[in-house]
Write an enzyme that holds these catalytic residues in place. Structure first.
Site, PDB file in Angstrom:
ATOM      1  N   GLY A   1      -8.043   8.628  16.889  1.00 36.98           N
ATOM      2  CA  GLY A   1      -7.268   7.399  17.068  1.00 36.98           C
ATOM      3  C   GLY A   1      -7.442   6.879  18.480  1.00 36.98           C
TER       4      GLY A   1
ATOM      5  N   CYS B   1     -10.524  14.993  17.558  1.00 38.16           N
ATOM      6  CA  CYS B   1     -10.384  14.070  18.691  1.00 38.16           C
ATOM      7  C   CYS B   1      -8.901  13.850  19.019  1.00 38.16           C
ATOM      8  CB  CYS B   1     -11.117  12.764  18.411  1.00 38.16           C
ATOM      9  SG  CYS B   1     -11.394  11.762  19.898  1.00 38.16           S
ATOM     10  N   TYR B   2      -8.334  12.706  18.693  1.00 33.71           N
ATOM     11  CA  TYR B   2      -6.904  12.475  18.912  1.00 33.71           C
ATOM     12  C   TYR B   2      -6.082  13.533  18.191  1.00 33.71           C
ATOM     13  CZ  TYR B   2      -2.385  10.007  18.915  1.00 33.71           C
ATOM     14  OH  TYR B   2      -1.062   9.669  19.074  1.00 33.71           O
TER      15      TYR B   2
ATOM     16  N   HIS C   1     -16.618  14.636  17.087  1.00 38.62           N
ATOM     17  CA  HIS C   1     -16.496  14.105  15.724  1.00 38.62           C
ATOM     18  C   HIS C   1     -17.525  14.759  14.798  1.00 38.62           C
ATOM     19  CE1 HIS C   1     -13.621  10.800  16.420  1.00 38.62           C
ATOM     20  NE2 HIS C   1     -14.130  10.803  17.638  1.00 38.62           N
TER      21      HIS C   1
ATOM     22  N   GLU D   1     -17.684  14.488  11.695  1.00 43.30           N
ATOM     23  CA  GLU D   1     -17.952  13.581  10.581  1.00 43.30           C
ATOM     24  C   GLU D   1     -19.067  12.585  10.879  1.00 43.30           C
ATOM     25  OE1 GLU D   1     -14.666  11.421  12.926  1.00 43.30           O
ATOM     26  OE2 GLU D   1     -15.414  13.462  12.596  1.00 43.30           O
TER      27      GLU D   1
ATOM     28  N   SER E   1     -23.916 -11.212  -6.210  1.00 46.69           N
ATOM     29  CA  SER E   1     -24.824 -11.729  -5.186  1.00 46.69           C
ATOM     30  C   SER E   1     -26.251 -11.260  -5.422  1.00 46.69           C
ATOM     31  CB  SER E   1     -24.367 -11.257  -3.802  1.00 46.69           C
ATOM     32  OG  SER E   1     -24.580  -9.854  -3.665  1.00 46.69           O
ATOM     33  N   GLY E   2     -26.391 -10.155  -6.174  1.00 40.79           N
ATOM     34  CA  GLY E   2     -27.707  -9.574  -6.388  1.00 40.79           C
ATOM     35  C   GLY E   2     -27.980  -8.401  -5.478  1.00 40.79           C
ATOM     36  N   GLY E   3     -27.054  -8.137  -4.537  1.00 40.16           N
ATOM     37  CA  GLY E   3     -27.194  -6.984  -3.665  1.00 40.16           C
ATOM     38  C   GLY E   3     -26.754  -5.706  -4.365  1.00 40.16           C
ATOM     39  N   VAL E   4     -26.862  -4.592  -3.674  1.00 40.54           N
ATOM     40  CA  VAL E   4     -26.540  -3.289  -4.254  1.00 40.54           C
ATOM     41  C   VAL E   4     -25.092  -3.225  -4.728  1.00 40.54           C
ATOM     42  CG1 VAL E   4     -26.359  -0.804  -3.791  1.00 40.54           C
ATOM     43  CG2 VAL E   4     -28.267  -2.112  -2.841  1.00 40.54           C
ATOM     44  N   ASP E   5     -24.148  -3.635  -3.871  1.00 37.83           N
ATOM     45  CA  ASP E   5     -22.723  -3.450  -4.155  1.00 37.83           C
ATOM     46  C   ASP E   5     -22.269  -4.233  -5.378  1.00 37.83           C
ATOM     47  OD1 ASP E   5     -22.970  -2.142  -1.724  1.00 37.83           O
ATOM     48  OD2 ASP E   5     -22.274  -3.891  -0.600  1.00 37.83           O
ATOM     49  N   SER E   6     -22.565  -5.546  -5.380  1.00 40.56           N
ATOM     50  CA  SER E   6     -22.098  -6.374  -6.494  1.00 40.56           C
ATOM     51  C   SER E   6     -22.834  -6.032  -7.791  1.00 40.56           C
ATOM     52  CB  SER E   6     -22.257  -7.853  -6.173  1.00 40.56           C
ATOM     53  OG  SER E   6     -23.615  -8.209  -6.017  1.00 40.56           O
TER      54      SER E   6
ATOM     55  N   LYS F   1     -21.909   2.802   1.260  1.00 44.60           N
ATOM     56  CA  LYS F   1     -23.124   2.296   0.630  1.00 44.60           C
ATOM     57  C   LYS F   1     -23.918   3.391  -0.083  1.00 44.60           C
ATOM     58  CE  LYS F   1     -24.721  -1.358   1.300  1.00 44.60           C
ATOM     59  NZ  LYS F   1     -24.659  -2.661   0.596  1.00 44.60           N
TER      60      LYS F   1
END
Length: 535
Positions: free
Chosen positions: A72, A99-100, A194, A196, A248-253, A391
Site C-alpha cells: 500500500g 511490503c506495507y 514483491h 508477486e 471490438s475483435g480483440g482478445v478480451d471482447s 490478459k
C-alpha cells in the site's frame, strides 16, 4: 475470486467450497490483484477483500488456509493509516505480509518503522538470505527482487527474527519465533519485496513455499473450473433475456462473446462499432470473420466519434468522450431492438485497478473507457465476466473455448483505439498516417517472427514535426514513435530489445511509404516508471 462483485463481501459458492482458500487483504496497492493472480497460477483459490471489511464470516471457514496482507502507498506510522483487525491473528492460519503488509506486522508487534532517504528502495534489488526459513526453501542464499518502498524496519519486534537483508543492509524479510498466541512460531511471515511481480527472481517459488509448505494447501483450484462456473452464473443471471456484447475483435471482447454465447446462444447479440479509431482494415476483417460464428450486427459510428473528439487533446477527456459515445450508440441500438437488459464488456482487472480504488489509498493512473465512462443513465445491467482476470488468463479461457489461435495471440489494443496513440488533437489525416505506419510496423514484425515474442507492439504519432531531406528536397513532417514491450500481465513491462536490423527495416519502410512521416524513434522506457501506452 470470481464470484462476488469487486471489493464486495465473498459469497458462498460451490467452487469455493470445493477448494482450499487464501484471503488477500487489500491496503491499496497497485499490485493487490497481481498477488491474487499469482496465487491462482499456483492453483490456489483466492479472494481479495478490502482491509476495512468485516471479517467475522471467516471465523468458521474451514477452507481458509492463510492470509496475505498486500502492499500500500501509506506509511504505517501516520494518523489514520490503513490497519488490520487483530481478529485475523486469532484465526490460527499463517499470515504473510508483503511490503506495507510487512511494515504493518512490525508496527503491530511494537517494532519501529521509519522513513527517510536511506529507507528508499525501488526496482530490482539484491537480496541475501541470512537465516533458514521455510519461505526460502530451495531458493539459495542470493537472488534479485522487486522493491517499491520509502519506509523500512528500523527495529525488529521482539517476537521475530530477520531472515534476509537487501544489498543496502535493510531488513527484507522476517518471521515469528515466539510461542505466544499472538505470534506463533512460524505462523507470521513478512517480505519487504514483491514476490508477486514478474521481476522478482523465484517470486513464484516463494509464494508456493508459503501456500504449500506453510499453509499446507491440499485441495487445488483449476483455471478450467472458471468456464463451467461462469456459464452457470450467466445462465442464471440472464436467463431468456437478450444481451448485447461490445465486440471490438480483440482478445478480451472476443473471448467474452464466445463464453456468453456458450451460455445463452442466439440471445446474445454481438455489436461491432466502427469508431473511426480502428487499425487498418480492422472492421472489415471483424465482420468477415465473426459473422458466420456469432449473431453479429455492425454500426458505423466513425463520423459521430470524430465529431465529438474534434479539437480534444487531453487524453482523459478523449477516453471519457469515447466511453460515452460507445454507450450512447449501444443504448440507441437496444431501444430499436426492444427490451435488451444486459450489456457485456470484456473489462479486465488492470483496467479496473488503474482507474479506481475501493477507498482511496490506491492512486488513479488513468481511467479506462469501459470503466470510468459509464453514465448513470445506462439502461442495461453490465455483465463483465473477466473483470477480475488478467490478459494471460483470458487467453487460457479462450483456448479452452476453441477461440482461433490468430485471435488469442493478438496484442492488446486499447478501448479508445488510435485516439490515445495520436497524441494531441485528432484529425482524420493523422489517423490515416498512423494506420499506414502501424500496419507496416506490425507486418514486418510478423515477417521477422518477432510478433509472438512481444507482449504488445504499436506506433504513436507525436505532435512534433522535424526537418528532413528526401530526394534533395527539404521536408518538415511528423515523428513516429515505435513501442514494443515484454510483459506477463501488463502491470509491469520491459522494453523489447528489438534487433537493429529489424528496426532499420521498419524505419526505412515507414519513411519511404508513408508520406507525412520523416522520422522514426524507438521507445526504451520500462513500466514503471512509464506506462505501456503513451496516453
Amino acid at each position: 475470486m470470481f464470484d462476488y462483485p469487486l471489493w464486495g463481501s465473498p459469497t458462498t459458492n460451490s467452487l469455493a467450497m470445493m477448494t482450499d482458500k487464501i484471503i488477500i487483504l487489500d491496503f491499496g496497492s497497485q499490485y493487490t490483484k497481481l498477488i491474487a493472480r499469482k496465487v491462482r497460477e499456483c492453483h490456489v483459490y483466492s479472494e481479495v477483500i478490502p482491509c476495512t471489511a468485516n471479517l467475522s464470516h471467516l471465523k468458521n471457514d474451514k477452507s481458509l488456509k492463510g492470509i496475505i496482507l498486500s502492499g500500500g502507498p501509506q506509511s504505517v506510522y501516520v494518523n489514520n493509516a490503513p490497519a488490520f483487525s487483530k481478529f485475523i491473528l486469532d484465526l490460527n492460519v499463517p499470515v504473510l505480509g508483503i511490503c506495507y503488509g510487512l511494515q504493518l506486522l512490525s508496527h503491530h508487534f511494537k517494532g519501529k518503522v521509519s522513513g527517510g532517504k536511506l529507507a528508499r528502495e525501488y526496482g530490482k534489488t539484491k537480496i541475501h538470505v541470512t537465516s533458514a526459513s521455510k519461505l526460502f526453501k530451495g531458493i539459495g542464499k542470493d537472488f534479485t527482487a522487486w522493491m517499491s518502498h520509502g519506509d523500512h524496519i528500523e527495529k525488529l519486534p521482539a517476537e521475530f527474527k530477520v531472515t534476509s537483508k537487501s544489498g543496502n543492509g535493510l531488513i527484507s524479510s522476517f518471521e515469528s519465533v515466539s510461542s505466544t498466541p499472538s505470534a506463533g512460531v512460524g505462523s507470521i511471515f513478512g517480505v519487504q519485496f514483491h514476490p508477486e511481480v514478474h521481476h522478482t527472481l523465484h517470486g513464484t517459488s516463494i509464494l508456493k513455499n508459503f501456500l504449500y509448505g506453510i499453509c499446507n494447501i491440499t485441495n487445488k483450484w483449476q483455471m478450467g473450473s472458471f468456464i463451467g462456473q461462469k456459464v452457470k452464473e450467466i445462465k442464471e443471471k440472464i436467463g431468456n433475456e437478450k444481451a448485447l456484447c461490445a465486440l471490438s475483435g480483440g482478445v478480451d471482447s472476443t473471448v467474452a462473446a464466445f463464453l456468453i454465447n456458450k451460455a445463452i446462444g442466439k440471445n446474445l447479440v454481438c455489436v461491432h462499432i466502427d469508431n473511426g479509431l480502428m487499425r487498418k482494415n480492422e472492421s472489415r476483417q471483424i465482420i468477415k470473420y465473426f459473422s458466420p460464428r456469432l449473431n453479429l450486427k455492425f454500426i458505423d459510428g466513425s463520423k459521430l466519434f470524430l465529431n465529438r473528439l474534434k479539437g480534444v487533446s487531453d487524453p482523459e477527456t478523449k477516453r471519457k468522450i469515447i466511453g460515452k459515445t460507445f454507450i450512447d450508440l449501444f443504448q440507441d441500438y437496444a431501444k430499436k431492438q426492444g427490451r435488451i437488459k444486459y450489456l457485456i464488456q470484456g473489462t479486465l482487472y488492470p483496467d479496473v485497478i488503474e482507474s479506481s480504488s475501493f477507498k482511496g489509498p490506491s492512486v488513479t493512473i488513468k481511467s479506462h473507457h469501459n470503466v470510468g465512462g459509464l453514465p448513470k443513465s445506462l439502461h442495461m445491467s453490465l455483465v463483465e465476466p473477466f473483470r477480475e482476470l488478467f490478459k494471460d488468463e483470458v487467453r487460457i479461457i479462450g483456448r479452452l473455448l476453441g477461440v482461433p489461435k490468430e485471435i488469442i495471440e493478438r496484442h492488446p489494443f486499447p478501448g479508445p483505439g488510435l485516439a490515445v496513440r495520436v497524441l494531441g488533437a485528432i484529425t482524420k489525416e493523422k489517423l490515416e498516417l498512423l494506420r499506414e505506419a502501424d500496419y507496416i510496423y506490425i507486418d514486418i514484425l510478423k515477417k521477422n517472427r518477432l510478433y509472438n515474442k512481444i507482449w504488445q507492439a504499436f506506433s504513436v504519432l507525436l505532435p512534433v514535426s522535424t526537418v528532413g531531406v528526401m530526394g534533395d528536397s527539404r521536408t518538415y513532417e511528423k515523428v513516429l514513435a515505435l513501442r514494443a514491450v515484454e510483459s506477463v500481465d501488463g502491470m509491469t513491462a520491459n522494453w523489447f530489445h528489438m534487433p537493429p536490423g529489424a528496426l532499420e527495416e521498419i524505419s526505412t519502410a515507414i519513411t519511404n511509404k508513408v508520406k507525412g512521416i520523416n522520422r522514426v524513434v524507438y521507445d526504451i522506457s520500462n513500466k514503471p516508471p512509464s506506462t505501456i501506452e503513451w496516453e
